[in-house]
Write an enzyme that holds these catalytic residues in place. Structure first.
Site, mmCIF file in Angstrom:
data_model
loop_
_atom_site.group_PDB
_atom_site.id
_atom_site.type_symbol
_atom_site.label_atom_id
_atom_site.label_comp_id
_atom_site.label_asym_id
_atom_site.label_seq_id
_atom_site.Cartn_x
_atom_site.Cartn_y
_atom_site.Cartn_z
ATOM 1 C CD1 TRP A 1 -2.279 -2.103 1.870
ATOM 2 C CD2 TRP A 1 -3.049 -1.146 -0.006
ATOM 3 N NE1 TRP A 1 -3.338 -2.849 1.413
ATOM 4 C CE2 TRP A 1 -3.827 -2.293 0.266
ATOM 5 C CE3 TRP A 1 -3.344 -0.392 -1.144
ATOM 6 C CZ2 TRP A 1 -4.887 -2.693 -0.542
ATOM 7 C CZ3 TRP A 1 -4.399 -0.787 -1.957
ATOM 8 C CH2 TRP A 1 -5.157 -1.929 -1.648
ATOM 9 C CG ASP B 1 -3.150 4.097 4.126
ATOM 10 O OD1 ASP B 1 -4.236 3.950 4.745
ATOM 11 O OD2 ASP B 1 -2.851 3.435 3.111
ATOM 12 C CE LYS C 1 -8.716 -2.775 4.144
ATOM 13 N NZ LYS C 1 -7.787 -1.981 3.351
HETATM 14 C C1 LIG Z 1 -7.305 -1.572 2.169
HETATM 15 C C2 LIG Z 1 -6.200 -0.586 2.170
HETATM 16 C C3 LIG Z 1 -6.096 0.417 1.213
HETATM 17 C C4 LIG Z 1 -7.036 0.531 0.025
HETATM 18 O O1 LIG Z 1 -8.244 0.975 0.390
HETATM 19 P P1 LIG Z 1 -9.403 1.280 -0.698
HETATM 20 O O2 LIG Z 1 -10.452 1.857 0.168
HETATM 21 O O3 LIG Z 1 -9.745 -0.042 -1.318
HETATM 22 O O4 LIG Z 1 -8.856 2.211 -1.692
HETATM 23 C C5 LIG Z 1 -5.090 1.350 1.328
HETATM 24 N N1 LIG Z 1 -4.203 1.277 2.336
HETATM 25 C C6 LIG Z 1 -4.249 0.307 3.274
HETATM 26 C C7 LIG Z 1 -3.248 0.283 4.365
HETATM 27 C C8 LIG Z 1 -5.253 -0.654 3.214
HETATM 28 O O5 LIG Z 1 -5.311 -1.609 4.150
#
Ligand SMILES: *Cc1c(COP(=O)(O)O)cnc(C)c1O
Length: 361
Positions: free
Chosen positions: A102, A172, A196
Site C-alpha cells: 500500500w 494511511d 476495515k
Molecule cells: C485496504 C487498504 C487500502 C485501500 O483501500 P481502498 O479503500 O480499497 O482504496 C489502502 N491502504 C491500506 C493500508 C489498506 O489496508
C-alpha cells in the site's frame, strides 16, 4: 444459519448490534417513513446523522478541535493522489516510508504528479519489519512524509508514530484506525477507508490539522480539494450517506464498549491468542512479521509446506472460517483481527489452529 467466523481483511465484519440497528431502522428512520439512503443529503434529518458521525468520531478518537474530519469517497486509494495533488506543490518533493504494497502504491500515485523520495524501506527484507527512519535525512524541500501505520498485507504495524518531525506527517491508517490511541501532536493528517475498522465501504475518513489546509495548493479542482470539502463540512456534493450513517453507528458501538482505549486493549488480547500459538508451535506455524513490528490487526503466518497450507485453509473453510487466505500477492495465511471481530471467534480459531497442528505434526 450456521456461524461464520469472518476474518476478512476488508471489507470486514461490522459489529452485530450495528447491523441489527440498521435493520430495525431500514424502512423507517426516526419516524420519517424513509430509509437513510432515501433521504436528501440536504435534509435536517440527514444532517443530524452526518454531524453525529463526525462528533462521535471526535469523541471516541479524542480528535482535537484544531483538526477537521472529512467524509470523502474514492477509498483510501484516491487519497494516494489527493494528498500529493493538494500538498506536493511546485519545487517540492514528497517523502515516503515504504513498508508494504500500500505504501508503494501511495508513492506511485504521487510520482505521477511530482517528485518523490524514499526515506526508508524494508522492501529488500520482504517487508518483515518497520524500518528505522532517520528524519534528519529528509530532503530540505520535503512537502510531507507519508507512512502506512498498519500494513494489511504483510502484517506489520508501526509501534509508535514519528517524533519531532518538522514537516507534516501523513498516515494511511486504513487498517488500524479506531483500534489504537493516537498521539495527535505527532500527526497532521490521517486517512482510512471505513470498510476495515470503521464501517462499510463507500466513505473515506480524513482527519486533518486545520493549519495544513493553509498550505494546500489552491489550484486543485474543487471536487479534489480538501479546502473545498472542509469548507462545506463534506457536503459539497452528495456524500456517501448510508456509509456515513453506518460509521456513526460503529462509533456509537465503540463508545458503548468503552472507547478506542478498550478497542486497543481487546486487540492486544485477541492478537495474543494467535501469536502465542505461532510462538509455541515449534515452527509448525511461522509468523511473517518480526516480533517487534507485529500487527495487532493483521496476523500473517505460513505453514511448513504449501501442501500443509492448502490443507489448513481447506479444513478451516469447512469449519466455518472465512478470509484466512493471505493476500494473493504474498500467499500464506492471514487473520484479520479488526475491532468488530468477537474474541469468541478468535478463541475458536485458536482451538482450530491447535487441533490442526496436533493432527498434522
Ligand atoms: C485496504 C487498504 C487500502 C485501500 O483501500 P481502498 O479503500 O480499497 O482504496 C489502502 N491502504 C491500506 C493500508 C489498506 O489496508
Amino acid at each position: 444459519m450456521t456461524t461464520v467466523y469472518n476474518f476478512n481483511a476488508g471489507p470486514s465484519p461490522i459489529p452485530a448490534p450495528v447491523l441489527e440497528k440498521a435493520k430495525e431502522e431500514m424502512f423507517n428512520f426516526e419516524q420519517s417513513n424513509m430509509a437513510v439512503m432515501e433521504m436528501s443529503h440536504r435534509s435536517p434529518l440527514y444532517e443530524k446523522i452526518h454531524f453525529h458521525a463526525m462528533d462521535q468520531l471526535r469523541e471516541i478518537f479524542h480528535i482535537p478541535e484544531d483538526f477537521d474530519i472529512l467524509f470523502l469517497q474514492g477509498g483510501a486509494s484516491l487519497q494516494f493522489s489527493m494528498v500529493p495533488l493538494n500538498f506536493l506543490t511546485e519545487g517540492k518533493s514528497a517523502s515516503y516510508v515504504l513498508t508494504g504494497s500500500w505504501s508503494e502504491k501511495a508513492q506511485k500515485e504521487a510520482a505521477a504528479l511530482g517528485n518523490v523520495h524514499t526515506l526508508a524501506s524494508s522492501k529488500d527484507q520482504d517487508y518483515k519489519w518497520i524500518p528505522h527512519v532517520d528524519y534528519t535525512e529528509l530532503p530540505e524541500n520535503s512537502a510531507y512524509v507519508h507512512i502506512t501505520s498498519n500494513n494489511t498485507i504483510y502484517g506489520t504495524q508501526w509501534p509508535d508514530f514519528p517524533n519531532n518531525v518538522n514537516i507534516p506527517v501523513i498516515a494511511d491508517m486504513s487498517s488500524d484506525i479506531l483500534s489504537r490511541e493516537i498521539p495527535w501532536e505527532k500527526l497532521d493528517m490521517v486517512y482510512a477507508g471505513a470498510q476495515k475498522n470503521a464501517g462499510m465501504s463507500g466513505v473515506t475518513i480524513v482527519i486533518m490539522r486545520k493549519s495544513l489546509l493553509e498550505s494546500a495548493n489552491s489550484k486543485v479542482p474543487p471536487s479534489l480539494s480538501y479546502k473545498q470539502h472542509a469548507s462545506k463540512d463534506s457536503l459539497y456534493n452528495t456524500p456517501p450517506t448510508a456509509a456515513i450513517y453506518i460509521t456513526g453507528l460503529v462509533a456509537d458501538w465503540i463508545n458503548e464498549q468503552g472507547g478506542v482505549e478498550e478497542m486497543e486493549r481487546l486487540a492486544k488480547e485477541k492478537a495474543k491468542l494467535v501469536y502465542d500459538i505461532i510462538d509455541d508451535s515449534n515452527g509448525f506455524y511461522t509468523g511473517h512479521a518480526a516480533v517487534s513490528s507485529r500487527s495487532l490487526m493483521n496476523i500473517t503466518f505460513r505453514l511448513q509446506t504449501e501442501e500443509l497450507e492448502k490443507a489448513f485453509l481447506t479444513e478451516a473453510k469447512e469449519a466455518g472460517f472465512v478470509g484466512l487466505n493471505g493476500h494473493r500477492s504474498v500467499g500464506g495465511c492471514r487473520v484479520s483481527n479488526y475491532n468488530a471481530v468477537p474474541i469468541e471467534h478468535v478463541e475458536v480459531l485458536r482451538d482450530f489452529m491447535i487441533s490442526f497442528m496436533k493432527r498434522n505434526k
